[in-house]
Design a protein around this motif. Structure first.
Motif, mmCIF file in Angstrom:
data_model
loop_
_atom_site.group_PDB
_atom_site.id
_atom_site.type_symbol
_atom_site.label_atom_id
_atom_site.label_comp_id
_atom_site.label_asym_id
_atom_site.label_seq_id
_atom_site.Cartn_x
_atom_site.Cartn_y
_atom_site.Cartn_z
ATOM 1 N N ASP A 2 0.838 -1.199 0.000
ATOM 2 C CA ASP A 2 0.000 0.000 0.000
ATOM 3 C C ASP A 2 0.877 1.256 0.000
ATOM 4 O O ASP A 2 2.097 1.193 0.138
ATOM 5 N N PHE A 3 0.238 2.381 -0.204
ATOM 6 C CA PHE A 3 0.946 3.658 -0.321
ATOM 7 C C PHE A 3 1.751 3.975 0.938
ATOM 8 O O PHE A 3 2.901 4.421 0.846
ATOM 9 N N LEU A 4 1.186 3.743 2.114
ATOM 10 C CA LEU A 4 1.869 4.055 3.369
ATOM 11 C C LEU A 4 3.135 3.218 3.527
ATOM 12 O O LEU A 4 4.194 3.729 3.899
ATOM 13 N N GLU A 5 3.036 1.930 3.225
ATOM 14 C CA GLU A 5 4.200 1.055 3.343
ATOM 15 C C GLU A 5 5.291 1.471 2.357
ATOM 16 O O GLU A 5 6.472 1.541 2.715
ATOM 17 N N ALA A 6 4.914 1.776 1.124
ATOM 18 C CA ALA A 6 5.886 2.210 0.121
ATOM 19 C C ALA A 6 6.542 3.521 0.541
ATOM 20 O O ALA A 6 7.759 3.692 0.413
ATOM 21 N N GLU A 34 24.061 -1.651 1.566
ATOM 22 C CA GLU A 34 23.484 -3.002 1.547
ATOM 23 C C GLU A 34 22.025 -2.961 1.986
ATOM 24 O O GLU A 34 21.164 -3.596 1.380
ATOM 25 N N TRP A 35 21.717 -2.198 3.029
ATOM 26 C CA TRP A 35 20.334 -2.062 3.481
ATOM 27 C C TRP A 35 19.462 -1.409 2.410
ATOM 28 O O TRP A 35 18.323 -1.804 2.201
ATOM 29 N N ILE A 36 20.018 -0.395 1.740
ATOM 30 C CA ILE A 36 19.274 0.247 0.653
ATOM 31 C C ILE A 36 18.925 -0.791 -0.405
ATOM 32 O O ILE A 36 17.792 -0.851 -0.891
ATOM 33 N N GLY A 37 19.893 -1.619 -0.755
ATOM 34 C CA GLY A 37 19.653 -2.666 -1.739
ATOM 35 C C GLY A 37 18.591 -3.657 -1.299
ATOM 36 O O GLY A 37 17.738 -4.071 -2.094
ATOM 37 N N GLU A 38 18.606 -4.039 -0.026
ATOM 38 C CA GLU A 38 17.615 -4.981 0.497
ATOM 39 C C GLU A 38 16.208 -4.379 0.452
ATOM 40 O O GLU A 38 15.260 -5.034 0.022
ATOM 41 N N ILE A 39 16.071 -3.138 0.911
ATOM 42 C CA ILE A 39 14.762 -2.482 0.922
ATOM 43 C C ILE A 39 14.247 -2.303 -0.503
ATOM 44 O O ILE A 39 13.081 -2.578 -0.799
ATOM 45 N N ALA A 40 15.127 -1.849 -1.396
ATOM 46 C CA ALA A 40 14.729 -1.660 -2.794
ATOM 47 C C ALA A 40 14.336 -2.996 -3.419
ATOM 48 O O ALA A 40 13.365 -3.063 -4.185
ATOM 49 N N GLY A 41 15.053 -4.051 -3.092
ATOM 50 C CA GLY A 41 14.707 -5.381 -3.600
ATOM 51 C C GLY A 41 13.345 -5.842 -3.124
ATOM 52 O O GLY A 41 12.558 -6.403 -3.902
ATOM 53 N N GLU A 42 13.047 -5.609 -1.844
ATOM 54 C CA GLU A 42 11.728 -5.956 -1.296
ATOM 55 C C GLU A 42 10.624 -5.193 -2.022
ATOM 56 O O GLU A 42 9.581 -5.755 -2.357
ATOM 57 N N MET A 43 10.874 -3.906 -2.261
ATOM 58 C CA MET A 43 9.882 -3.089 -2.957
ATOM 59 C C MET A 43 9.696 -3.576 -4.390
ATOM 60 O O MET A 43 8.577 -3.625 -4.889
ATOM 61 N N HIS A 44 10.781 -3.952 -5.045
ATOM 62 C CA HIS A 44 10.709 -4.435 -6.418
ATOM 63 C C HIS A 44 9.853 -5.706 -6.497
ATOM 64 O O HIS A 44 8.983 -5.817 -7.362
ATOM 65 N N ILE A 45 10.082 -6.640 -5.581
ATOM 66 C CA ILE A 45 9.309 -7.883 -5.553
ATOM 67 C C ILE A 45 7.838 -7.588 -5.286
ATOM 68 O O ILE A 45 6.954 -8.128 -5.955
ATOM 69 N N ALA A 46 7.557 -6.713 -4.322
ATOM 70 C CA ALA A 46 6.172 -6.380 -3.984
ATOM 71 C C ALA A 46 5.463 -5.723 -5.168
ATOM 72 O O ALA A 46 4.297 -6.019 -5.450
ATOM 73 N N LEU A 47 6.158 -4.842 -5.869
ATOM 74 C CA LEU A 47 5.550 -4.179 -7.021
ATOM 75 C C LEU A 47 5.304 -5.156 -8.161
ATOM 76 O O LEU A 47 4.280 -5.082 -8.844
ATOM 77 N N ASN A 53 -0.920 -9.501 -9.802
ATOM 78 C CA ASN A 53 -2.198 -9.725 -9.121
ATOM 79 C C ASN A 53 -2.741 -8.400 -8.615
ATOM 80 O O ASN A 53 -2.733 -8.137 -7.421
ATOM 81 N N PRO A 54 -3.220 -7.563 -9.511
ATOM 82 C CA PRO A 54 -3.647 -6.223 -9.089
ATOM 83 C C PRO A 54 -4.891 -6.246 -8.204
ATOM 84 O O PRO A 54 -5.800 -7.032 -8.413
ATOM 85 N N HIS A 55 -4.884 -5.394 -7.209
ATOM 86 C CA HIS A 55 -6.051 -5.156 -6.355
ATOM 87 C C HIS A 55 -6.663 -3.858 -6.839
ATOM 88 O O HIS A 55 -5.970 -2.875 -7.048
ATOM 89 N N ASP A 56 -7.950 -3.833 -7.033
ATOM 90 C CA ASP A 56 -8.631 -2.618 -7.504
ATOM 91 C C ASP A 56 -8.038 -2.104 -8.810
ATOM 92 O O ASP A 56 -7.889 -0.903 -9.011
ATOM 93 N N GLY A 57 -7.657 -3.021 -9.684
ATOM 94 C CA GLY A 57 -7.125 -2.590 -10.969
ATOM 95 C C GLY A 57 -5.626 -2.521 -11.003
ATOM 96 O O GLY A 57 -5.018 -2.693 -12.037
ATOM 97 N N GLY A 58 -4.956 -2.290 -9.875
ATOM 98 C CA GLY A 58 -3.499 -2.244 -9.813
ATOM 99 C C GLY A 58 -2.882 -1.369 -10.879
ATOM 100 O O GLY A 58 -3.513 -0.458 -11.396
ATOM 101 N N LEU A 59 -1.675 -1.661 -11.227
ATOM 102 C CA LEU A 59 -0.975 -0.863 -12.222
ATOM 103 C C LEU A 59 -1.395 -1.213 -13.642
ATOM 104 O O LEU A 59 -1.249 -0.417 -14.550
#
Length: 67
Positions: A2-6, A34-47, A53-59
């Motif tokens: 969700d927007f808040l988590e991102a 390294e932490w930046i890479g981990e966080i960015a990787g998590e965001m990439h996977i989530a996106l 599997n879009p919710h409400d139409g997604g991207l």
């Protein structure tokens, strides 16, 4: 994701980037990057999942066409 988590994750990336840029030792800089890479990787996977599997139409916008 969700927007808040991102938004929270992007704020963490920004803080870590500032820390790595300001006076820090090589080891501290490496850890921050390294932490930046981990966080960015998590965001990439989530996106990617959100696109698959879009919710409400997604991207992809599926289910939200003009009628």
């Amino acid at each position: 994701m969700d927007f808040l988590e991102a938004s929270t994750k992007l704020e963490r990336i920004e803080l870590l980037a500032r820390f790595a840029h300001v006076e820090s030792s090589g080891k501290e800089r490496a850890i921050a990057l390294e932490w930046i890479g981990e966080i960015a990787g998590e965001m990439h996977i989530a996106l990617k999942e959100e696109i698959k599997n879009p919710h409400d139409g997604g991207l992809s916008g599926s289910g939200r066409g003009l009628q």
